[in-house]
Design an enzyme around this catalytic site. Sequence first.
Site, PDB file in Angstrom:
ATOM      1  N   PRO A   2       0.832  -1.208   0.000  1.00 35.88           N
ATOM      2  CA  PRO A   2       0.000   0.000   0.000  1.00 35.88           C
ATOM      3  C   PRO A   2       0.868   1.259   0.000  1.00 35.88           C
ATOM      4  O   PRO A   2       1.825   1.368   0.768  1.00 35.88           O
ATOM      5  CB  PRO A   2      -0.800  -0.128   1.301  1.00 35.88           C
ATOM      6  CG  PRO A   2      -0.833  -1.601   1.582  1.00 35.88           C
ATOM      7  CD  PRO A   2       0.498  -2.115   1.108  1.00 35.88           C
ATOM      8  N   GLU A   3       0.547   2.192  -0.887  1.00 36.29           N
ATOM      9  CA  GLU A   3       1.285   3.448  -0.974  1.00 36.29           C
ATOM     10  C   GLU A   3       0.411   4.561  -0.406  1.00 36.29           C
ATOM     11  O   GLU A   3      -0.641   4.299   0.185  1.00 36.29           O
ATOM     12  CB  GLU A   3       1.710   3.692  -2.420  1.00 36.29           C
ATOM     13  CG  GLU A   3       2.620   2.572  -2.943  1.00 36.29           C
ATOM     14  CD  GLU A   3       3.101   2.796  -4.368  1.00 36.29           C
ATOM     15  OE1 GLU A   3       3.105   3.951  -4.841  1.00 36.29           O
ATOM     16  OE2 GLU A   3       3.476   1.801  -5.021  1.00 36.29           O
ATOM     17  N   LYS A  57       3.324   6.746   5.050  1.00 38.95           N
ATOM     18  CA  LYS A  57       2.483   5.558   4.934  1.00 38.95           C
ATOM     19  C   LYS A  57       2.044   5.030   6.294  1.00 38.95           C
ATOM     20  O   LYS A  57       1.584   3.888   6.407  1.00 38.95           O
ATOM     21  CB  LYS A  57       3.230   4.466   4.165  1.00 38.95           C
ATOM     22  CG  LYS A  57       3.607   4.865   2.737  1.00 38.95           C
ATOM     23  CD  LYS A  57       4.377   3.750   2.055  1.00 38.95           C
ATOM     24  CE  LYS A  57       4.883   4.188   0.683  1.00 38.95           C
ATOM     25  NZ  LYS A  57       5.660   3.120   0.020  1.00 38.95           N
ATOM     26  N   HIS A  90      -5.664 -14.746   8.677  1.00 37.68           N
ATOM     27  CA  HIS A  90      -4.738 -13.616   8.673  1.00 37.68           C
ATOM     28  C   HIS A  90      -5.300 -12.371   9.365  1.00 37.68           C
ATOM     29  O   HIS A  90      -4.753 -11.282   9.214  1.00 37.68           O
ATOM     30  CB  HIS A  90      -4.336 -13.283   7.236  1.00 37.68           C
ATOM     31  CG  HIS A  90      -3.705 -14.441   6.516  1.00 37.68           C
ATOM     32  ND1 HIS A  90      -2.541 -15.042   6.952  1.00 37.68           N
ATOM     33  CD2 HIS A  90      -4.085 -15.113   5.400  1.00 37.68           C
ATOM     34  CE1 HIS A  90      -2.224 -16.034   6.130  1.00 37.68           C
ATOM     35  NE2 HIS A  90      -3.141 -16.096   5.189  1.00 37.68           N
ATOM     36  N   ARG A 109       1.083 -11.426   5.159  1.00 34.58           N
ATOM     37  CA  ARG A 109       2.538 -11.589   5.243  1.00 34.58           C
ATOM     38  C   ARG A 109       3.109 -11.130   6.589  1.00 34.58           C
ATOM     39  O   ARG A 109       4.293 -11.290   6.842  1.00 34.58           O
ATOM     40  CB  ARG A 109       3.209 -10.839   4.087  1.00 34.58           C
ATOM     41  CG  ARG A 109       2.797 -11.375   2.726  1.00 34.58           C
ATOM     42  CD  ARG A 109       3.433 -10.631   1.575  1.00 34.58           C
ATOM     43  NE  ARG A 109       4.878 -10.835   1.532  1.00 34.58           N
ATOM     44  CZ  ARG A 109       5.658 -10.342   0.583  1.00 34.58           C
ATOM     45  NH1 ARG A 109       5.122  -9.615  -0.394  1.00 34.58           N
ATOM     46  NH2 ARG A 109       6.954 -10.553   0.602  1.00 34.58           N
ATOM     47  N   LYS A 150      22.180  15.216  -7.512  1.00 31.22           N
ATOM     48  CA  LYS A 150      21.908  13.799  -7.256  1.00 31.22           C
ATOM     49  C   LYS A 150      22.251  12.967  -8.487  1.00 31.22           C
ATOM     50  O   LYS A 150      21.564  13.020  -9.514  1.00 31.22           O
ATOM     51  CB  LYS A 150      20.433  13.614  -6.880  1.00 31.22           C
ATOM     52  CG  LYS A 150      20.137  12.277  -6.226  1.00 31.22           C
ATOM     53  CD  LYS A 150      20.761  12.200  -4.849  1.00 31.22           C
ATOM     54  CE  LYS A 150      20.451  10.882  -4.177  1.00 31.22           C
ATOM     55  NZ  LYS A 150      21.112  10.764  -2.865  1.00 31.22           N
ATOM     56  N   ARG A 259      13.296  -3.185  -7.850  1.00 31.24           N
ATOM     57  CA  ARG A 259      11.864  -2.908  -8.001  1.00 31.24           C
ATOM     58  C   ARG A 259      11.539  -2.720  -9.478  1.00 31.24           C
ATOM     59  O   ARG A 259      12.270  -2.036 -10.209  1.00 31.24           O
ATOM     60  CB  ARG A 259      11.458  -1.654  -7.221  1.00 31.24           C
ATOM     61  CG  ARG A 259      11.796  -1.687  -5.740  1.00 31.24           C
ATOM     62  CD  ARG A 259      11.016  -2.752  -4.985  1.00 31.24           C
ATOM     63  NE  ARG A 259       9.585  -2.531  -5.038  1.00 31.24           N
ATOM     64  CZ  ARG A 259       8.929  -1.678  -4.242  1.00 31.24           C
ATOM     65  NH1 ARG A 259       9.587  -0.944  -3.347  1.00 31.24           N
ATOM     66  NH2 ARG A 259       7.626  -1.560  -4.327  1.00 31.24           N
TER      67      ARG A 259
END
EC number: 3.2.2.23
Length: 269
Positions: A2-3, A57, A90, A109, A150, A259
């Site tokens: 989840p973002e 988050k 769960h 998880r 950067k 990713r």
Amino acid sequence: MPELPEVETSRRGIEPHLVGATILHAHIRNGRLRWPVSDEIYRLSDTPVLSVQRRAKYLLLELPDGWIIIHLGMSGSLRILSEALPAEKHDHVDLVMSNGKILRYTDPRRFGAWLWTKELEGHNVLAHLGPEPLSDEFNGEYLQQKCAKKKTAIKPWLMDNKLVVGVGNIYASESLFAAGIHPDRLASSLSTEECDLLARVIKAVLLRSIEQGGTTLKDFLQGDGKPGYFAQELQVYGRKGEPCRVCGTPIAATKHAQRATFYCRHCQK
């Protein structure tokens, strides 16, 4: 995982059912999450909920004597139940409320967290975080200052919480596509105009996802148990080999920091 839009959607979904009500007790079925559920949460009794906030988050439940910090981890979700339905495998944490509602935390998880703190300021999970992407502080000028020296690809830099919080894998890919910026570009190569556009696009993409209830790819559900619908609007994420919705070029995929990254070779430069 989840973002920001999914966490904000969860916050908005549970807030009306918690604020003004009292936690009668907590039922912890399995406290072995990413970090053990804090002892103070086990002992909750007749505790009013003053507010439900979000930082990055993390969901923050404000109580009279402290805060519950909740992180959904890789696969966690929160639901509001109107009755005590039998717990499934769960379903690890319930907050039983005085208004008859139950806040149920599900996490296949077990990589989420339920922590307690007396004060938010200085807590290790909240320290050193960058600005909220929907705040005035996050803008083109700020982004250019942080990107100027950067020497790393812009995609993983956008996902660094020290730069800006909550822009995870899905929304970094989607925002770079909307801004026409190739994910392999060095952050330092972005022009003033590109930084300004990218900051505005990130805000727009996140707001649109929040409006749609977030992105349901596998485990995420809204507070009422319904899926988020932004997945239907994804332009590049998870669409490897499918035609770009703008130009028809097959969507490409690569990896940054292990990713998956999705992009259009034609639309992004």
